[in-house]
Write an enzyme that holds these catalytic residues in place. Structure first.
Site, PDB file in Angstrom:
ATOM      1  N   TYR A  53       0.839  -1.195   0.000  1.00 40.88           N
ATOM      2  CA  TYR A  53       0.000   0.000   0.000  1.00 40.88           C
ATOM      3  C   TYR A  53       0.877   1.249   0.000  1.00 40.88           C
ATOM      4  O   TYR A  53       1.834   1.358   0.756  1.00 40.88           O
ATOM      5  CB  TYR A  53      -0.928   0.036   1.207  1.00 40.88           C
ATOM      6  N   SER A 215     -13.811  -4.364  -0.247  1.00 38.53           N
ATOM      7  CA  SER A 215     -14.735  -3.715  -1.169  1.00 38.53           C
ATOM      8  C   SER A 215     -16.192  -3.990  -0.796  1.00 38.53           C
ATOM      9  O   SER A 215     -16.987  -4.422  -1.633  1.00 38.53           O
ATOM     10  CB  SER A 215     -14.480  -4.149  -2.623  1.00 38.53           C
ATOM     11  N   PRO A 216     -16.583  -3.729   0.453  1.00 36.81           N
ATOM     12  CA  PRO A 216     -17.965  -4.018   0.863  1.00 36.81           C
ATOM     13  C   PRO A 216     -19.009  -3.191   0.126  1.00 36.81           C
ATOM     14  O   PRO A 216     -20.182  -3.578   0.087  1.00 36.81           O
ATOM     15  CB  PRO A 216     -17.960  -3.692   2.357  1.00 36.81           C
ATOM     16  N   LEU A 222     -22.658   0.460  -4.163  1.00 36.45           N
ATOM     17  CA  LEU A 222     -23.670   0.249  -3.134  1.00 36.45           C
ATOM     18  C   LEU A 222     -23.715   1.386  -2.118  1.00 36.45           C
ATOM     19  O   LEU A 222     -24.398   1.289  -1.103  1.00 36.45           O
ATOM     20  CB  LEU A 222     -23.393  -1.074  -2.406  1.00 36.45           C
ATOM     21  N   GLY A 223     -22.994   2.453  -2.404  1.00 36.38           N
ATOM     22  CA  GLY A 223     -22.886   3.536  -1.434  1.00 36.38           C
ATOM     23  C   GLY A 223     -23.815   4.700  -1.653  1.00 36.38           C
ATOM     24  O   GLY A 223     -23.589   5.789  -1.111  1.00 36.38           O
TER      25      GLY A 223
END
Length: 323
Positions: A53, A215-216, A222-223
């Site tokens: 990262y 990646s929920p 979905l946000g």
């Protein structure tokens, strides 16, 4: 905050995990520290990162996110309150041994991560991806040595196929001497991306491996993408053939009186195999939204409606596609 076991281990972790991929390359130290402080205040103790990262495609310096976390942990003096998870496998340099899961790379990578994080041991050390070029025996022996040396607490996997989960569990159990076994698997899983229900979820369930889901919100799908005032035309256009589903989903969230992002995370929290969704906020409000999902209870009717809007693959393999 709610807590549960870290997969098949005895450690207790928060039901929401804080992902740090944006820390450093996307948001600076000050905002990252603010989000980290707020997460701890809200009871989150599982902090997930990776050695790569800060490098491409997030930024230009692999390791900078771990370094940022190290500065925060040193400044706050709260190491014992945290369950620190990082990963190894990605390329950390141009050399032929600067990536992968060889014993050589793992030995070097763990020392580098410990130094960047300014800690003496990593609580959950995860294989970031399967490495088909290294024998499983070599991989497991390398991680077992790290456990024996006290440099890592638990082993986890990430982006493994269902058969890889079974392969590592079975090979780890073949030796009389104790060998490190993965206690968690980190996979992409959300209402819109449910492929893991075919084989990863059944394998994880069978072996008692906890699922950490990345990646929920399906990269923002979905946000509440259709209702955001700052939405870009490109983000809406990217929905393509799924726009009708998103519209129906957002209407259903309105009917339930909850935000779409919170509903998506609540659905994951209702999946028995899921230890914790990993949320990667860029703003404090996004963190607060994720924590509110813990207060949402979904009954059989609500879960069935979400299945109708976002159908999965049809259950586990092979029943999903065979008689």
């Amino acid at each position: 905050m709610e807590y549960t076991r870290l997969g098949s281990s005895g450690a207790r972790v928060s039901r929401i995990a804080l992902g740090t991929m944006n820390f450093g390359p996307v948001i600076d130290d000050a905002e990252s520290f603010r989000i980290l402080d707020a997460a701890v205040e809200r009871g989150i103790n599982l902090i997930d990162t990776a050695d790569v990262y800060g490098g491409a495609p997030w930024g230009d310096k692999p390791g900078q996110t771990e370094e940022l976390l190290g500065r925060w942990i040193s400044a706050r003096g709260n190491r014992d309150d945290l369950v620190v998870a990082t990963k190894v496998q990605g390329a950390m340099g141009p050399g032929v041994n600067d990536s992968g899961l060889s014993s050589l790379h793992i030995r070097r990578a763990v020392e580098d991560s410990l130094r960047r994080l300014s800690i003496e041991h990593i609580d959950l050390y995860q294989m970031h991806h399967i490495d088909r070029n290294v024998p499983v025996d070599e991989v497991l022996d390398a991680f077992t040595r790290l456990v024996d040396q006290g440099k890592i607490g638990y082993l986890g996997s990430s982006n493994f196929a269902g058969w890889n989960i079974a392969q590592y569990q079975e090979i780890a159990g073949m030796r009389a001497a104790s060998r490190a076994k993965p206690v968690t698997e980190q996979s992409i899983y959300n209402l819109a991306q449910r492929t893991v229900e075919l084989e990863v979820v059944p394998a994880a369930t069978a072996y008692g491996v906890g699922l950490l889901t990345w990646s929920p919100l399906a990269s923002g799908m979905l946000g509440g993408v259709l209702r955001k005032t700052d939405r870009s035309r490109s983000s809406v256009d990217a929905l393509g053939g799924r726009r009708a589903q998103v519209e129906e989903y957002e209407r259903y969230a309105d009917e339930l009186g909850v935000a779409p992002a919170e509903l998506a995370i609540a659905w994951l929290l209702h999946q028995p195999v899921v230890t914790a969704p990993i949320v990667g906020p860029r703003r404090l409000e996004q963190l607060e939204s994720a924590v509110r999902a813990l207060d949402i209870t979904l009954g059989a009717e609500e879960l069935a409606e979400l299945d109708r809007i976002w159908p999965g693959p049809g259950g586990p393999a092979p029943e999903a596609y065979a008689w």
